[in-house]
Design a protein around this motif. Structure first.
Motif, PDB file in Angstrom:
ATOM      1  N   LEU A 121       2.964  11.449   1.817  1.00  0.00           N
ATOM      2  CA  LEU A 121       2.114  10.490   2.090  1.00  0.00           C
ATOM      3  C   LEU A 121       0.843  10.261   0.869  1.00  0.00           C
ATOM      4  O   LEU A 121       0.251   9.248   0.732  1.00  0.00           O
ATOM      5  CB  LEU A 121       1.365  10.810   3.370  1.00  0.00           C
ATOM      6  N   ALA A 122       0.413  11.564   0.448  1.00  0.00           N
ATOM      7  CA  ALA A 122      -0.508  11.332  -0.757  1.00  0.00           C
ATOM      8  C   ALA A 122      -0.278  10.383  -1.626  1.00  0.00           C
ATOM      9  O   ALA A 122      -0.951   9.671  -2.505  1.00  0.00           O
ATOM     10  CB  ALA A 122      -1.028  12.649  -1.194  1.00  0.00           C
ATOM     11  N   ALA A 123       1.166  10.607  -2.185  1.00  0.00           N
ATOM     12  CA  ALA A 123       1.418   9.768  -3.313  1.00  0.00           C
ATOM     13  C   ALA A 123       2.106   8.372  -2.844  1.00  0.00           C
ATOM     14  O   ALA A 123       2.340   7.614  -3.692  1.00  0.00           O
ATOM     15  CB  ALA A 123       2.851  10.527  -3.851  1.00  0.00           C
ATOM     16  N   ASN A 124       2.122   8.165  -1.378  1.00  0.00           N
ATOM     17  CA  ASN A 124       2.453   6.778  -1.194  1.00  0.00           C
ATOM     18  C   ASN A 124       1.537   6.145  -0.165  1.00  0.00           C
ATOM     19  O   ASN A 124       1.925   5.582   1.015  1.00  0.00           O
ATOM     20  CB  ASN A 124       3.847   7.225  -0.417  1.00  0.00           C
ATOM     21  N   LYS A 125       0.228   6.077  -0.675  1.00  0.00           N
ATOM     22  CA  LYS A 125      -0.656   5.696   0.402  1.00  0.00           C
ATOM     23  C   LYS A 125      -0.615   4.379   0.749  1.00  0.00           C
ATOM     24  O   LYS A 125      -0.197   3.620  -0.145  1.00  0.00           O
ATOM     25  CB  LYS A 125      -2.234   5.772   0.004  1.00  0.00           C
ATOM     26  N   GLY A 126      -0.832   4.032   2.002  1.00  0.00           N
ATOM     27  CA  GLY A 126      -0.719   2.573   2.296  1.00  0.00           C
ATOM     28  C   GLY A 126       0.669   2.232   2.399  1.00  0.00           C
ATOM     29  O   GLY A 126       0.889   0.847   2.359  1.00  0.00           O
ATOM     30  N   LEU A 127       1.715   3.073   2.548  1.00  0.00           N
ATOM     31  CA  LEU A 127       2.980   2.287   2.590  1.00  0.00           C
ATOM     32  C   LEU A 127       3.693   3.497   3.556  1.00  0.00           C
ATOM     33  O   LEU A 127       5.046   3.753   3.473  1.00  0.00           O
ATOM     34  CB  LEU A 127       3.659   2.879   1.159  1.00  0.00           C
ATOM     35  N   ASP A 128       3.157   3.327   4.979  1.00  0.00           N
ATOM     36  CA  ASP A 128       3.964   4.365   5.670  1.00  0.00           C
ATOM     37  C   ASP A 128       4.380   3.593   7.054  1.00  0.00           C
ATOM     38  O   ASP A 128       4.590   4.349   7.987  1.00  0.00           O
ATOM     39  CB  ASP A 128       2.658   5.475   6.047  1.00  0.00           C
ATOM     40  N   TYR A 129       4.871   2.410   6.972  1.00  0.00           N
ATOM     41  CA  TYR A 129       5.451   1.798   8.102  1.00  0.00           C
ATOM     42  C   TYR A 129       6.987   1.838   8.160  1.00  0.00           C
ATOM     43  O   TYR A 129       7.688   1.998   6.752  1.00  0.00           O
ATOM     44  CB  TYR A 129       5.130   0.409   8.236  1.00  0.00           C
ATOM     45  N   PHE A 130       7.505   2.058   9.281  1.00  0.00           N
ATOM     46  CA  PHE A 130       8.907   1.727   9.523  1.00  0.00           C
ATOM     47  C   PHE A 130       9.060   0.967  10.773  1.00  0.00           C
ATOM     48  O   PHE A 130       8.309   1.085  11.633  1.00  0.00           O
ATOM     49  CB  PHE A 130       9.866   2.863   9.384  1.00  0.00           C
ATOM     50  N   TRP A 131      10.195  -0.057  10.676  1.00  0.00           N
ATOM     51  CA  TRP A 131      10.533  -0.975  11.825  1.00  0.00           C
ATOM     52  C   TRP A 131      11.832  -0.517  12.323  1.00  0.00           C
ATOM     53  O   TRP A 131      12.871  -0.191  11.564  1.00  0.00           O
ATOM     54  CB  TRP A 131      10.403  -2.173  11.262  1.00  0.00           C
ATOM     55  N   VAL A 132      11.969  -0.836  13.607  1.00  0.00           N
ATOM     56  CA  VAL A 132      13.204  -0.795  14.297  1.00  0.00           C
ATOM     57  C   VAL A 132      13.404  -2.087  15.076  1.00  0.00           C
ATOM     58  O   VAL A 132      12.666  -2.330  15.716  1.00  0.00           O
ATOM     59  CB  VAL A 132      13.131   0.428  15.229  1.00  0.00           C
ATOM     60  N   LYS A 133      14.612  -2.375  14.889  1.00  0.00           N
ATOM     61  CA  LYS A 133      15.055  -3.892  15.848  1.00  0.00           C
ATOM     62  C   LYS A 133      16.266  -3.825  16.528  1.00  0.00           C
ATOM     63  O   LYS A 133      17.182  -3.035  15.883  1.00  0.00           O
ATOM     64  CB  LYS A 133      14.590  -5.025  15.076  1.00  0.00           C
TER      65      LYS A 133
ATOM     66  N   ASN B  86       5.995  -7.601   6.667  1.00  0.00           N
ATOM     67  CA  ASN B  86       5.540  -7.897   5.395  1.00  0.00           C
ATOM     68  C   ASN B  86       4.182  -7.473   5.341  1.00  0.00           C
ATOM     69  O   ASN B  86       3.250  -7.919   5.972  1.00  0.00           O
ATOM     70  CB  ASN B  86       5.447  -9.346   4.921  1.00  0.00           C
ATOM     71  N   THR B  87       3.759  -6.286   4.724  1.00  0.00           N
ATOM     72  CA  THR B  87       2.460  -5.690   4.770  1.00  0.00           C
ATOM     73  C   THR B  87       2.191  -5.246   3.229  1.00  0.00           C
ATOM     74  O   THR B  87       2.950  -4.867   2.426  1.00  0.00           O
ATOM     75  CB  THR B  87       2.358  -4.374   5.652  1.00  0.00           C
ATOM     76  N   THR B  88       0.817  -5.595   2.994  1.00  0.00           N
ATOM     77  CA  THR B  88       0.525  -5.153   1.814  1.00  0.00           C
ATOM     78  C   THR B  88      -0.064  -3.642   1.486  1.00  0.00           C
ATOM     79  O   THR B  88      -0.533  -3.238   2.553  1.00  0.00           O
ATOM     80  CB  THR B  88      -0.696  -6.236   1.096  1.00  0.00           C
ATOM     81  N   GLU B  89      -0.177  -3.147   0.450  1.00  0.00           N
ATOM     82  CA  GLU B  89      -0.373  -1.824   0.319  1.00  0.00           C
ATOM     83  C   GLU B  89      -1.899  -1.609   0.677  1.00  0.00           C
ATOM     84  O   GLU B  89      -2.963  -2.617   0.595  1.00  0.00           O
ATOM     85  CB  GLU B  89      -0.181  -1.449  -1.056  1.00  0.00           C
ATOM     86  N   TYR B  90      -2.186  -0.607   1.672  1.00  0.00           N
ATOM     87  CA  TYR B  90      -3.389  -0.168   2.034  1.00  0.00           C
ATOM     88  C   TYR B  90      -3.862  -0.893   3.237  1.00  0.00           C
ATOM     89  O   TYR B  90      -4.940  -0.790   3.843  1.00  0.00           O
ATOM     90  CB  TYR B  90      -4.774  -0.287   1.019  1.00  0.00           C
ATOM     91  N   ASN B  91      -3.113  -2.073   3.690  1.00  0.00           N
ATOM     92  CA  ASN B  91      -3.735  -2.961   4.451  1.00  0.00           C
ATOM     93  C   ASN B  91      -2.874  -3.048   5.710  1.00  0.00           C
ATOM     94  O   ASN B  91      -1.321  -2.918   5.719  1.00  0.00           O
ATOM     95  CB  ASN B  91      -3.924  -4.270   4.111  1.00  0.00           C
TER      96      ASN B  91
END
Lengths: 220, 248
Positions: A121-133, B86-91
């Protein structure tokens, strides 16, 4: 002495203790009578008190599939991909067409378990979503089409999305579930169901374990 | 218990014949084994109301509830669906998600309604119930994140905020709390919360409400400079509320 019938059989004037004939008849009658209460639907028309309306709504379709092996699979695509792992096949389950009508109720449920994720997570900050549909394969006249039901469910691997600040993972061993209802306003054919997932970034890994998928169509 | 008597007179030697029993039992057996579907059916034991097709209604009471009224039960649902992948980084994009901020919006100290001008459907359903039970559920994307602040006794020191705040989802039927998620902590989660309640023959409204703790600091040390305000928000990015009314 039991309640079994004892009678004399055979020739007049000659005693006999042959029980089998009449006993067999009444035993059979008793057995048939018992079965009628349970499985012979005609008796259910006798009285509303005996009609099991409350407990047995008519289930027209019950499709289900489970992955029970606890073998995990890794999904890290940024476009939606079908969940395919498991000992019983893919979540993409197709079946003989059910022709649905207006007002039928589709009741869909999916749940799955996630592994502890080793996402950095530290190297991928702000990229932590996943989606299921979830999708159903419906044909309302223009050919069978995989159609979204419900909405895209959203989960995160971590707790912090800002550029500055610390994060800690929230993706441990967790069970996630979703339940969707769909009531069509048209007629058509239902031929399948499936689940798709995606991550926000290819460096993030969604580790999925066991899952259960089921669909009921009810109407009564 | 098997029958052990017959109306027939016994014969010499205290004998009874199998035919005697058979003849007596025949009338009973016929009733069990046939003809029940016609002559023996009491009047009005099954009527057309119990066999008609489901009736679908859409938005009958103004909150976009889709319903199916069936002979023994009814189903109802409403959903709020946006394209939120669709999400932008950090937000915590996109802008279409429901975001409320406690420093600018008026939060109740406990249960809050969703803003129906934004969450136009999905947060409530309305229908005509019949005496019986309601079971149902809400599947909902909820989210809160940690923020960042500096200050306190050492202005150069920054720390996460809201890391220990909890949020919660509650379901209310005609004003009564009938289901709740329990405390959920920081992150984005899709919750599947079930509920059930007895219900009468009445006009019924089921509403989803949310609760979020507001900036509790574990050491009681207030921040002076807000670096990241994510900790001030509560987010919701999709919801489907459904209920099944099983008639008594």
């Amino acid at each position: 002495m039991s309640n079994n019938l004892i009678y004399t059989n055979g020739q007049a004037g000659q005693p006999s203790n042959n029980n089998s004939e009449a006993d067999g008849f009444f035993n059979s009658l008793a057995t048939d009578s018992g079965q009628i209460d349970q499985s012979n639907t005609r008796t259910e028309w006798v009285s509303t008190k005996h009609i099991n309306w409350e407990d047995k709504p008519l289930v027209k379709v019950w499709a289900h599939r489970d992955n029970t092996t606890a073998a995990w699979a890794n999904y890290n695509g940024t476009t939606f991909a079908t969940v395919t792992h498991g000992n019983n096949g893919s979540t993409e389950l197709t079946f003989a067409a059910y022709t649905f009508r207006v007002g039928d109720v589709f009741r869909y449920h999916f749940n799955f378990r996630t592994n502890p994720s080793n996402n950095d997570l530290a190297a991928n900050k702000g990229l932590d979503y996943f989606w299921v549909k979830a999708q159903l394969q419906l044909d309302t006249g223009a050919g069978a089409t995989w159609t979204d039901i419900g909405f895209d469910t959203r989960n995160s691997f971590g707790t912090h999305r800002a550029a500055a600040g610390s994060d800690y993972p929230c993706a441990g061993y967790r069970m996630y579930g979703l339940t969707f209802i769909y009531i069509p306003n048209n007629t058509g054919d239902l031929t399948g169901m499936r689940v798709q997932v995606r991550t926000e970034h290819a460096t993030m890994n969604l580790n999925m374990e066991n899952w259960n998928e089921q669909l009921k169509v009810v109407g009564a | 218990m098997a029958r052990s008597w017959t109306k027939e007179c016994f014969k010499d030697g205290d004998q009874f014949k199998a035919d005697h029993f058979n003849r007596d039992a025949d009338g009973i057996a016929q009733q069990f084994n046939g003809q029940l579907d016609q002559n023996n059916m009491p009047l009005e034991s099954a009527h057309s109301e119990q066999m008609k097709d489901p009736v679908r209604t859409d938005n009958a009471f103004g909150v976009n509830t889709v319903s199916s009224y069936m002979p023994t039960q009814s189903y109802h649902y409403a959903q709020w669906r946006i394209t939120n992948t669709n999400t932008t980084e950090y937000n915590v994009d996109p802008a279409a998600i429901y975001a409320t901020k406690w420093t600018t919006d008026s939060w109740e100290a406990f249960w809050n309604l969703f803003d129906y001008s934004i969450v136009t459907q999905g947060a409530r359903i309305r229908f005509e119930s019949k005496e019986g039970m309601i079971i149902g559920g809400v599947t909902i994307n909820v989210e809160q994140r940690t923020g960042r602040a500096s200050g306190g006794q050492d202005p150069a020191w920054t720390k996460n905020t809201s890391a220990y705040d909890a949020m919660e989802i509650g379901i209310f039927c005609n004003g009564v709390l009938i289901g709740r998620s329990g405390k959920i902590y920081t992150g984005a989660y899709c919750l599947d919360v079930p509920f059930s309640t007895p219900i009468g023959t009445e006009y019924t409204e089921i509403v989803v409400k949310w609760f979020r703790e507001q900036e509790s600091f574990i050491d009681g040390d207030p921040w002076t400079t807000l670096v990241v305000d994510h900790g001030l928000y509560f987010y919701m990015s999709g919801m489907l509320l459904w209920a099944r009314n099983q008639y008594r």
